[in-house]
Design a protein around this motif. Structure first.
Motif, PDB file in Angstrom:
ATOM      1  N   ILE A  97       0.958  -1.580   0.024  1.00 40.86           N
ATOM      2  CA  ILE A  97      -0.302   0.090   0.102  1.00 40.86           C
ATOM      3  C   ILE A  97       0.913   1.102  -0.377  1.00 40.86           C
ATOM      4  O   ILE A  97       0.580   2.060  -0.482  1.00 40.86           O
ATOM      5  CB  ILE A  97      -1.534  -0.350   1.027  1.00 40.86           C
ATOM      6  N   ARG A 119       1.657   3.766  -3.373  1.00 36.94           N
ATOM      7  CA  ARG A 119       1.721   5.359  -2.467  1.00 36.94           C
ATOM      8  C   ARG A 119       2.360   6.736  -3.513  1.00 36.94           C
ATOM      9  O   ARG A 119       2.611   7.744  -4.214  1.00 36.94           O
ATOM     10  CB  ARG A 119       1.141   6.083  -1.238  1.00 36.94           C
ATOM     11  N   PHE A 130     -12.567   7.018 -12.064  1.00 40.51           N
ATOM     12  CA  PHE A 130     -13.617   6.139 -11.887  1.00 40.51           C
ATOM     13  C   PHE A 130     -15.446   6.741 -12.571  1.00 40.51           C
ATOM     14  O   PHE A 130     -15.473   7.700 -12.724  1.00 40.51           O
ATOM     15  CB  PHE A 130     -14.147   6.297 -10.431  1.00 40.51           C
ATOM     16  N   LYS A 167     -16.883   8.918 -11.586  1.00 37.64           N
ATOM     17  CA  LYS A 167     -17.700   9.923  -9.988  1.00 37.64           C
ATOM     18  C   LYS A 167     -17.516  10.332 -11.075  1.00 37.64           C
ATOM     19  O   LYS A 167     -17.372  10.736 -11.943  1.00 37.64           O
ATOM     20  CB  LYS A 167     -16.638   9.119  -8.945  1.00 37.64           C
ATOM     21  N   TYR A 184     -10.899  10.479  -4.216  1.00 39.01           N
ATOM     22  CA  TYR A 184     -10.931   8.974  -3.700  1.00 39.01           C
ATOM     23  C   TYR A 184      -8.648   8.607  -3.038  1.00 39.01           C
ATOM     24  O   TYR A 184      -9.209   8.012  -1.897  1.00 39.01           O
ATOM     25  CB  TYR A 184     -11.050   8.052  -5.291  1.00 39.01           C
ATOM     26  N   ARG A 219      -8.791  10.214   0.608  1.00 40.69           N
ATOM     27  CA  ARG A 219     -10.114  10.151   1.385  1.00 40.69           C
ATOM     28  C   ARG A 219      -9.485   8.407   1.182  1.00 40.69           C
ATOM     29  O   ARG A 219     -10.073   8.220   2.875  1.00 40.69           O
ATOM     30  CB  ARG A 219     -11.280   9.563   0.339  1.00 40.69           C
ATOM     31  N   ILE A 220      -9.166   8.030   1.174  1.00 38.52           N
ATOM     32  CA  ILE A 220      -8.710   6.858   1.548  1.00 38.52           C
ATOM     33  C   ILE A 220      -7.487   6.232   2.556  1.00 38.52           C
ATOM     34  O   ILE A 220      -7.399   5.295   3.427  1.00 38.52           O
ATOM     35  CB  ILE A 220      -8.475   5.517   0.066  1.00 38.52           C
ATOM     36  N   HIS A 221      -6.496   7.253   1.991  1.00 45.20           N
ATOM     37  CA  HIS A 221      -5.520   7.453   3.142  1.00 45.20           C
ATOM     38  C   HIS A 221      -5.682   8.672   4.718  1.00 45.20           C
ATOM     39  O   HIS A 221      -4.875   8.234   4.581  1.00 45.20           O
ATOM     40  CB  HIS A 221      -4.090   7.705   1.931  1.00 45.20           C
ATOM     41  N   ARG A 265      -5.679  12.773 -10.416  1.00 45.98           N
ATOM     42  CA  ARG A 265      -5.883  11.200  -9.666  1.00 45.98           C
ATOM     43  C   ARG A 265      -4.642  10.783  -8.819  1.00 45.98           C
ATOM     44  O   ARG A 265      -4.089  10.957  -7.579  1.00 45.98           O
ATOM     45  CB  ARG A 265      -6.766  10.695 -10.363  1.00 45.98           C
ATOM     46  N   CYS A 266      -3.863  10.925 -10.066  1.00 52.53           N
ATOM     47  CA  CYS A 266      -2.214  10.205  -8.951  1.00 52.53           C
ATOM     48  C   CYS A 266      -1.449  10.690  -8.505  1.00 52.53           C
ATOM     49  O   CYS A 266      -1.059  11.022  -7.554  1.00 52.53           O
ATOM     50  CB  CYS A 266      -1.493   9.323 -10.226  1.00 52.53           C
ATOM     51  N   VAL A 286      -1.940  11.429  -4.270  1.00 58.97           N
ATOM     52  CA  VAL A 286      -2.034  11.606  -3.117  1.00 58.97           C
ATOM     53  C   VAL A 286       0.154  11.542  -3.187  1.00 58.97           C
ATOM     54  O   VAL A 286       0.475  10.943  -2.295  1.00 58.97           O
ATOM     55  CB  VAL A 286      -2.091   9.904  -3.009  1.00 58.97           C
TER      56      VAL A 286
END
Lengths: 251, 296
Positions: free
Chosen positions: A81, A85, A97, A99, A107, A110-112, A160-161, A164
Motif C-alpha cells: 500500500i 502511494r 472512476f 464518479k 479518492y 480519502r482512502i489514506h 488523481r495520481c 496522493v
C-alpha cells in the motif's frame, strides 16, 4: 544525479513463459526514463513490476531485486500500500472512476485518511492546476468525469495520481488512445511534472521517446538490450538491433 | 460495353424472380413472428384487463385504509397492505447483505475450486426449488424448531432464502461487467482490495444489484404458499417482528378459495398488480437515472 530505483537480476515468469530475463536498470531521480521496444517485448510487464501490479495475476513468479531508495520492494514484509502511494500509475486507456471529477481526485487522499473538506478542496485545486485542467473544469467539478474528452480524462487520471503525493509516476503508453493535440498537451505536461517527480514512461511512439525522455531503455524479447541517455540511444546506439528498431527497420 | 449490358439484362429477370420468392417467405415469416408477439401481449392485456375491470372500481379510500371485517368479506385491506410491506421489507433486509457479500466473495475472492463449484451449483439448485418446499422447511425449522411461530420473522427468513439465488446471480453478473481498469486505477492509488470493492466496484454495479433486489421483491410480494406456512394468515395489523401477518397474495388466495367476496377478491388482485407495476417502474427509473449519471 541520484538513482531512485535500482533493478538487478529481475526475472519474471508467467507460468512457464519467461517474460523478463535478467533485467538491470537504474531509474534516476527527477528524470524521464522511456521504455521502448516492439509489442510483447516485456516493457509494460516490467513497468508493472515497479509498483507490484503484477501481484494481481495469480500465475506470475518474480525473482531478483527492485530497490526503491535502497529497499527491496519484493522483500517479504514490504508494505505494498505504501509502495503504491509512492509510485503512482497512469494507464494506457484513461480510466477515471464513474464518479464526479471532484470525487475522482479526492479518492486517493480519502482512502489514506484525509477527511477535512477544506483540505480536499485544496488538493483538488492544486492537482488540477498541476495538470493544467483547472480552468477547463473548475465550474463543473461535481459533473461526471466520463463527460470529459479523452485527453481531459487522461489529465484527470494524472491529477488523481498526483493527489496522493507520489514520488514516481509510471505511465503505460499514456497517449496511445489520444489524438495528436491531446498527446502534445500531455507531453508538455511531462516536462513540467519531471521537475517534481521521477517519471517512467512506456511508449510505442519513437518520436515521443525522443522528444520527452532523458533516458531510454530498449527492450527486446524480455531483455534490456541497451540503456543510455536518450540522445545517445537515438544518435549513436551501441547495439545494431537498437539502431534497426529506432530507424524503423522492424517493430 | 455491349457485353456488360448483356450480362446485366441476363441477371435482372433472375434476380427479380429470386427476390420475389424471398419477399414472400420474408412476409410470411414476418407475419408469423408478429402474430406470436401479439399473442403474448394479448395474453398480458387480457389478464391485467380482466382483473382491473372487475377490481379497480372497488378500490376506494376506505378499502385502502380500513381493516377487514367478517374474515375479509367486508371492510378493506389496510392490515394486509401493512403486512405485505413489512414482510417484504424484512426479507429484503435479511437477503441483501448476505446475497451481495456472497456474490462479492464468489467473483472477487474465491479461487475456482471444487468447493466453490459446489456452492455455486447449490445456489442454482436453490433457485429452482418449488416455493412450497421452502414453506415446508420454514415451517418446520423457523416456526416450530426455533420457536419463532407464525410471524413476520419466520416468513421474512423463508422469503430471504428464496430471494437469495436471484440476488446473488444478478450481483455476480454485474460485478463481472466492472472493467478491470477501475480496479487497477484504485489499487494503483494504494487502495486495498476491500476499499476498491466497497468504493469503486460495488457503486458502479449498483443498477445490477438493484435489479436483483427488485426481482426478489417481486417474488416476495407474489409468494403465497411459503408465506402462508411461515407468516400465517392473521388478519390483524402486525406491530412487531414476532407478530403473524397476512400478505396480499395470501389474502387473495383465501378470499378466492373460500368464495368470500368476489369484489374484494378482484380489488385485492388489482391492487397487487398495481403494486407490482409500481415496483417495476421505480426500479426502471432508478436504473435509468443511475445509467444516465454514469454515462453523462
Amino acid at each position: 544525479m541520484d538513482t531512485k530505483i535500482k533493478i538487478r537480476n529481475l526475472n519474471l515468469y508467467y507460468g512457464n513463459f519467461q517474460a523478463l530475463s535478467d533485467v538491470e536498470m537504474d531509474i534516476y531521480d527527477n528524470k524521464i526514463t522511456a521504455l521502448i521496444g516492439p509489442s510483447g517485448c516485456g516493457k509494460s510487464t516490467f513497468l508493472r513490476t515497479l509498483n507490484r501490479m503484477n501481484d494481481l495475476i495469480g500465475s506470475v513468479k518474480i525473482d531478483g531485486n527492485v530497490l526503491l531508495d535502497n529497499q527491496n520492494i519484493y522483500e517479504k514484509d514490504y508494505d505494498v500500500i505504501r509502495l503504491r502511494r509512492k509510485i503512482g500509475m497512469v494507464f494506457q486507456k484513461p480510466n477515471p472512476f464513474p464518479k464526479s471529477i471532484y470525487e475522482n481526485i479526492v479518492y486517493g487522499p480519502r482512502i489514506h485518511g484525509t477527511k477535512e473538506k477544506q483540505k480536499l478542496d485544496e488538493i483538488v485545486e492544486t492537482t488540477l492546476k498541476e495538470v493544467a485542467l483547472w480552468d477547463e473544469v473548475k465550474d463543473r467539478l461535481k459533473k461526471p468525469a466520463m463527460g470529459l474528452s479523452g485527453g481531459q480524462q487522461q489529465r484527470l487520471c494524472i491529477a488523481r495520481c498526483l493527489a496522493v503525493h507520489p514520488e514516481i509516476i509510471l505511465m503505460d503508453e499514456p497517449t496511445s488512445a489520444l489524438d495528436p493535440v491531446a498527446t502534445l498537451r500531455i507531453e508538455s505536461l511531462l516536462e513540467e511534472l519531471v521537475k517534481k517527480y521521477t517519471i517512467v514512461i512506456v511508449t510505442h511512439n519513437m518520436q515521443q521517446a525522443g522528444r520527452v525522455s532523458d533516458y531510454t531503455s530498449f527492450f527486446l524479447n524480455g531483455k534490456v538490450l541497451e540503456s543510455d541517455e536518450t540522445d545517445i540511444i537515438f544518435s549513436n546506439p551501441n547495439n545494431k538491433k537498437t539502431e534497426d528498431y529506432i530507424t524503423g527497420r522492424f517493430g | 460495353m455491349t457485353n456488360a449490358t448483356e450480362t446485366f439484362e441476363l441477371i435482372v429477370p433472375k434476380e427479380k424472380k429470386f427476390s420475389k420468392m424471398i419477399n414472400w417467405k420474408t412476409y410470411f415469416f414476418y407475419f408469423f413472428i408478429y402474430l406470436m408477439a401479439t399473442v403474448t401481449i394479448l395474453v398480458l392485456i387480457a389478464i391485467i384487463g380482466y382483473i382491473l375491470i372487475n377490481g379497480v372500481l372497488h378500490i376506494d379510500w376506505e378499502f385502502l385504509t380500513s381493516e377487514p371485517s367478517k374474515m375479509g368479506k367486508e371492510g378493506g385491506i389496510y392490515s394486509i397492505i401493512i403486512g405485505t410491506l413489512y414482510l417484504t421489507l424484512v426479507s429484503v433486509v435479511i437477503a441483501a447483505p448476505i446475497g451481495i457479500l456472497a456474490a462479492v466473495y464468489f467473483t472477487e475472492y474465491a479461487k475456482e475450486s471444487r468447493w466453490i463449484k459446489m456452492i455455486r451449483f447449490g445456489t442454482e439448485i436453490l433457485a429452482g426449488i418449488p416455493s412450497i418446499i421452502f414453506g415446508l422447511f420454514g415451517f418446520t425449522f423457523f416456526v416450530i424448531f426455533l420457536g419463532f411461530r407464525w410471524s413476520i420473522l419466520s416468513g421474512g427468513l423463508t422469503l430471504a432464502m428464496m430471494i437469495l439465488p436471484t440476488l446473488i446471480r444478478a450481483t455476480e453478473e454485474s460485478l463481472k461487467t466492472v472493467p478491470r481498469s477501475y480496479r487497477e486505477g484504485s489499487l494503483s492509488l494504494g487502495a486495498t482490495k476491500w476499499q476498491t470493492i466497497i468504493k469503486v466496484v460495488l457503486p458502479s454495479c449498483l443498477s445490477g444489484i438493484l435489479t436483483g433486489l427488485i426481482l426478489g421483491i417481486g417474488r416476495a410480494v407474489g409468494e403465497t404458499a411459503a408465506v402462508m406456512l411461515t407468516a400465517g394468515s392473521s388478519l390483524g395489523v402486525p406491530h412487531a417482528l414476532t407478530d403473524p401477518a397476512r400478505t396480499m397474495s395470501v389474502h387473495l388466495y383465501i378470499l378466492a378459495s373460500e368464495g368470500l367476496s368476489r369484489e374484494k377478491t378482484f380489488a385485492t388482485a388489482s391492487l397487487l398488480i398495481i403494486l407490482v407495476l409500481i415496483i417495476n417502474m421505480i426500479a426502471n427509473m432508478v436504473t435509468q437515472r443511475y445509467i444516465k449519471k454514469a454515462k453523462a
